[in-house]
Design a protein around this motif. Sequence first.
Motif, PDB file in Angstrom:
ATOM      1  N   SER A  34       0.808  -1.212   0.000  1.00  0.00           N
ATOM      2  CA  SER A  34       0.000   0.000   0.000  1.00  0.00           C
ATOM      3  C   SER A  34       0.844   1.267   0.000  1.00  0.00           C
ATOM      4  CB  SER A  34      -0.930  -0.004   1.213  1.00  0.00           C
ATOM      5  OG  SER A  34      -0.172   0.009   2.399  1.00  0.00           O
ATOM      6  N   SER A  35       2.145   1.146  -0.096  1.00  0.00           N
ATOM      7  CA  SER A  35       3.031   2.304  -0.066  1.00  0.00           C
ATOM      8  C   SER A  35       2.819   3.193  -1.282  1.00  0.00           C
ATOM      9  CB  SER A  35       4.485   1.849  -0.025  1.00  0.00           C
ATOM     10  OG  SER A  35       5.342   2.971  -0.052  1.00  0.00           O
ATOM     11  N   THR A  36       3.027   4.480  -1.087  1.00  0.00           N
ATOM     12  CA  THR A  36       2.979   5.422  -2.204  1.00  0.00           C
ATOM     13  C   THR A  36       4.379   5.881  -2.598  1.00  0.00           C
ATOM     14  OG1 THR A  36       2.701   7.301  -0.713  1.00  0.00           O
ATOM     15  CG2 THR A  36       0.687   6.257  -1.540  1.00  0.00           C
ATOM     16  N   THR A  37       5.406   5.370  -1.936  1.00  0.00           N
ATOM     17  CA  THR A  37       6.792   5.753  -2.210  1.00  0.00           C
ATOM     18  C   THR A  37       7.512   4.609  -2.901  1.00  0.00           C
ATOM     19  OG1 THR A  37       6.842   7.217  -0.294  1.00  0.00           O
ATOM     20  CG2 THR A  37       8.972   6.512  -1.161  1.00  0.00           C
ATOM     21  N   ILE A  38       8.301   4.960  -3.923  1.00  0.00           N
ATOM     22  CA  ILE A  38       9.114   3.944  -4.579  1.00  0.00           C
ATOM     23  C   ILE A  38      10.588   4.263  -4.350  1.00  0.00           C
ATOM     24  CG2 ILE A  38       7.397   3.429  -6.343  1.00  0.00           C
ATOM     25  CD1 ILE A  38       9.215   4.901  -8.328  1.00  0.00           C
ATOM     26  N   PHE A  78       3.216  10.391 -14.968  1.00  0.00           N
ATOM     27  CA  PHE A  78       2.764   9.797 -13.707  1.00  0.00           C
ATOM     28  C   PHE A  78       2.476  10.914 -12.712  1.00  0.00           C
ATOM     29  CE2 PHE A  78       5.088   6.489 -15.807  1.00  0.00           C
ATOM     30  CZ  PHE A  78       4.343   5.354 -15.540  1.00  0.00           C
ATOM     31  N   GLN A  79       1.585  10.663 -11.789  1.00  0.00           N
ATOM     32  CA  GLN A  79       1.224  11.658 -10.782  1.00  0.00           C
ATOM     33  C   GLN A  79       2.048  11.419  -9.524  1.00  0.00           C
ATOM     34  OE1 GLN A  79      -2.995  11.440 -10.239  1.00  0.00           O
ATOM     35  NE2 GLN A  79      -3.433  11.874 -12.370  1.00  0.00           N
ATOM     36  N   TYR A  80       3.031  12.285  -9.304  1.00  0.00           N
ATOM     37  CA  TYR A  80       3.916  12.177  -8.147  1.00  0.00           C
ATOM     38  C   TYR A  80       4.012  13.524  -7.462  1.00  0.00           C
ATOM     39  CZ  TYR A  80       7.153  14.170 -11.536  1.00  0.00           C
ATOM     40  OH  TYR A  80       7.733  14.978 -12.482  1.00  0.00           O
ATOM     41  N   THR A 117       7.708   9.889  -3.920  1.00  0.00           N
ATOM     42  CA  THR A 117       6.357   9.580  -3.447  1.00  0.00           C
ATOM     43  C   THR A 117       5.341   9.986  -4.504  1.00  0.00           C
ATOM     44  OG1 THR A 117       7.034   9.859  -1.156  1.00  0.00           O
ATOM     45  CG2 THR A 117       4.676  10.006  -1.615  1.00  0.00           C
ATOM     46  N   PHE A 118       4.388   9.101  -4.728  1.00  0.00           N
ATOM     47  CA  PHE A 118       3.334   9.309  -5.714  1.00  0.00           C
ATOM     48  C   PHE A 118       2.044   9.737  -5.031  1.00  0.00           C
ATOM     49  CE2 PHE A 118       6.571   7.131  -7.857  1.00  0.00           C
ATOM     50  CZ  PHE A 118       6.449   7.444  -9.200  1.00  0.00           C
ATOM     51  N   ASN A 119       1.101  10.236  -5.823  1.00  0.00           N
ATOM     52  CA  ASN A 119      -0.154  10.752  -5.270  1.00  0.00           C
ATOM     53  C   ASN A 119      -0.969   9.678  -4.566  1.00  0.00           C
ATOM     54  OD1 ASN A 119       0.681  13.083  -6.471  1.00  0.00           O
ATOM     55  ND2 ASN A 119      -1.102  13.351  -7.758  1.00  0.00           N
ATOM     56  N   VAL A 164      -2.003   3.329  -6.170  1.00  0.00           N
ATOM     57  CA  VAL A 164      -2.251   2.800  -7.520  1.00  0.00           C
ATOM     58  C   VAL A 164      -1.245   3.398  -8.500  1.00  0.00           C
ATOM     59  CG1 VAL A 164      -3.927   2.741  -9.409  1.00  0.00           C
ATOM     60  CG2 VAL A 164      -4.685   2.332  -7.063  1.00  0.00           C
ATOM     61  N   GLU A 165      -1.009   4.699  -8.387  1.00  0.00           N
ATOM     62  CA  GLU A 165      -0.068   5.379  -9.278  1.00  0.00           C
ATOM     63  C   GLU A 165       1.368   4.891  -9.025  1.00  0.00           C
ATOM     64  OE1 GLU A 165       0.284   8.269 -12.455  1.00  0.00           O
ATOM     65  OE2 GLU A 165      -1.199   6.868 -11.715  1.00  0.00           O
ATOM     66  N   ALA A 166       1.744   4.687  -7.777  1.00  0.00           N
ATOM     67  CA  ALA A 166       3.085   4.170  -7.470  1.00  0.00           C
ATOM     68  C   ALA A 166       3.277   2.787  -8.072  1.00  0.00           C
ATOM     69  CB  ALA A 166       3.291   4.135  -5.955  1.00  0.00           C
TER      70      ALA A 166
END
Length: 114
Positions: free
Chosen positions: A36-40, A61-63, A85-87, A90-92
């Motif tokens: 569930s992380s939004t950070t890659i 991409f939305q970041y 970090t992404f919005n 799902v986007e990440a």
Amino acid sequence: RPGLMGGGGGENGRVALGLGAGHGMGHGLGPPTAPSSTTIKMRGLPYRCSPADILAFFEGFQYLPDSLQIGLDSLGRPSGEAWLTFNNQVEALRAVNKLNRQYLGNRYLELQLC
């Protein structure tokens, strides 16, 4: 202890760039622990790439641009790692699935959720 480009050493050896820094902080440097992380985490960055080069890699991409953190080694040189970090999660995940092992310059990047 390694740090990050853009300021002093932060927790986990990272320093944030830009305003709004700190998005994604508190994550360890180990393997991803939650899908569930939004950070890659990026590995394999060219040592001479700029923050603008990294953000351009994620065009479409939305970041959160101010969340970019670039790792530094113990001598203050880029380590080849960075975090973004992404919005939303799902986007990440979409970025990881589409861009993992794609090239930035002459190096391919390994991307993973963290």
